[in-house]
Design an enzyme around this catalytic site. Sequence first.
Site, PDB file in Angstrom:
ATOM      1  N   HIS A 153      37.455  38.699  29.058  1.00 53.97           N
ATOM      2  CA  HIS A 153      36.563  38.416  27.934  1.00 53.97           C
ATOM      3  C   HIS A 153      37.299  37.544  26.928  1.00 53.97           C
ATOM      4  CE1 HIS A 153      34.836  42.043  29.784  1.00 53.97           C
ATOM      5  NE2 HIS A 153      33.707  41.437  29.497  1.00 53.97           N
ATOM      6  N   CYS A 172      33.438  45.353  29.222  1.00 56.79           N
ATOM      7  CA  CYS A 172      33.380  44.573  27.979  1.00 56.79           C
ATOM      8  C   CYS A 172      33.402  45.415  26.695  1.00 56.79           C
ATOM      9  CB  CYS A 172      32.192  43.615  27.991  1.00 56.79           C
ATOM     10  SG  CYS A 172      30.698  44.208  28.741  1.00 56.79           S
ATOM     11  N   ASP A 176      37.982  41.074  35.691  1.00 56.46           N
ATOM     12  CA  ASP A 176      37.215  40.868  34.469  1.00 56.46           C
ATOM     13  C   ASP A 176      38.058  40.242  33.363  1.00 56.46           C
ATOM     14  OD1 ASP A 176      34.792  40.977  33.242  1.00 56.46           O
ATOM     15  OD2 ASP A 176      34.641  43.153  33.209  1.00 56.46           O
TER      16      ASP A 176
END
Length: 669
Positions: free
Chosen positions: A390, A339, A388
């Site tokens: 974001h 992140c 992942d």
Amino acid sequence: MLEVILPDGSKKEFDHAVTPMEVAADIGPGLAKATLAGEIDGQVVGFDTKLPEEGSVNLRLLTKKDEEALGVMRHSCAHIMARAVMRLFDGVQLAFGPTIEGGFYYDFDLEHKLSEEDFPAIEAEMKKIIKEDEPFERIERSREESLQVVKDLGQQYKIEHIETGLKDHASMSFYQQGEFIDLCRGPHIPRPKAIGAYKILSVAGAYWKGDSNNRQLQRLYATAFFNKEDLEAHLTKIEEAKRRDHRVLGKQLDLFSINPLVGQGLILWSPKGTIVRNLLTEFVGEQLKKFEYLPVVTPNIGKVDLYKISGHYPYYKDSQFAPIHQAEDEEYLLKPMNCPHHIMIYKSRPRSYRELPYRLSEFGTVYRYEQSGELNGMTRVRGFTQDDAHIFCTDEQVEDEFRKCIQMTQYVLSSLGLTDYRVRLGFRDPDSGKYVGKEAVWDAAEAALVRVCKNMGITATAEAGEAAFYGPKADFVVNDCLGREWQLGTVQLDYNLPSAERFDLEYIGKDNQPHRPVMIHRAPFGSLERFMGVLIEHFAGAFPLWLAPEQVRILTVSQKFDEYAQKVEKELLAAGFRVSGDYRPEKIGAKIRAAQLELIPYMFIIGGREMEEEAVSVRDRIDGDLGSMKIPEAIEKLKEEVANRVVRQVFKGSSGLGTSGTATISEGY
């Protein structure tokens, strides 16, 4: 005056201090005899726990019928096992003996090296102790008195724990049963006669307090139940779990390996395992395109300063690899999270509200220095790749984006037949100091998660203390075919990393003024390594057709049919299937057996009739012989199964044999 409210709504009043057992006796002798523990306002306590002298409490009396009582009984059985070990061997030093999922363990330090040969003797001594039926008695002592008790007992680990681990405790408790006494906060059952069946399962090494710098102890694992039938069912489940062990199957099926020269907890994906990995990433990639995610790639290291700003370095410091020191006082860290890197991509230029939601995705590899004793094949590693993503969005977009993330995770799991799961909302523990951000922000974020789940018809349970340090989350806790729970996909809401105190993220709004975006962290798999380990065990290595490293194997009855078989093989390859041919001069039964053991979904058997009719005899790994099919018909059948991502799972054993189903898309101190 104390008011005790019982589960049926009835109330009892007492003008003196009482225990759950005394409340049970006041109701009736039968209930008193059956009561093993209590539950006060949702917290499990011992039968001998003193209730408040005034006010009102909700009390549930726990008997063998209640799941919570099983854990209390197992903790008592751990004490009985420790007592038996001390009776059989000299110089036994006691460590800890907590309950765990499915049973309990106790750690010992003794000269005798425990082995499976010792189990019958220990179990026989446990039987004697249970037959003696001496009660478990709680003893409260001051700190000084407690220290003297363990010194008199000569229990060095208990002395060290009181002096360090319990240094802030003014008083503590012991439980005594006959000659056995142990430092323990409980709770325990009244007497051991409630233990119906038990079994010592294994012995392993374990470091004192989980620290590899400390002395290694011997850990006895065991389980206990209220009746023999439940024990037998549990032991059967354990044997099935052994047959499905991904570490064993991973080696047998050549999916992955771990080499000590490379390093513990670092996975080497073999070609077959890599095929499955790539298929999983392509599958998720389809969803990423559908929801308009933008792919990015970030480095495997970053400056320590980056993770100090994010908070990952101080909060995850103990589970990270040591910083890499370079010239000019620069320090780098193996990436523990993706992140912060994605945040810097967002921050690389000014952003407008027109760009939001701004969705970044990456199959990013991260590194955590897990303790060696916690490593476990692919499910607990030191290097892993997250699917992942974001999302940077406005406050108004949060709930819609969070809903889409939940839907994506549901779709991914259902496509793999993982439909038995629960959603756990991880909230902040108000009494913990590990969380960053203002209380009001946390309250708003947690309320948003509850609304999303409610509007989607999802029954979610909230658990305090399970949040990420920067925000609340929704975890998907999946049950595999053996009923074991695995925490896989996660969606996390984050108002803190974009804040002025962290990365100070902004976008220009419709009013031409700067505004703060909200972040959503999302990973349907969690990590590819852990997900792969779970899938291997869930499917017992027998992957559905669309995921199988080898989908079809062509078997010839004799070598004179090789030329035709190779033609069929080329047609299957041209149709996009992963196929191989077994042209060895072996009997067809041996070839079928080999393919079955390698868990190949389909076998195309070719003999004289098949060559003459330009067909194949189709054998299904699960259902056996399906008869003769023309090649176009067989190819179409397989294409349809792949296109629908059909999951046809074997529920018995790991050999590819058995019935199938079809699915489409508390411890002591």
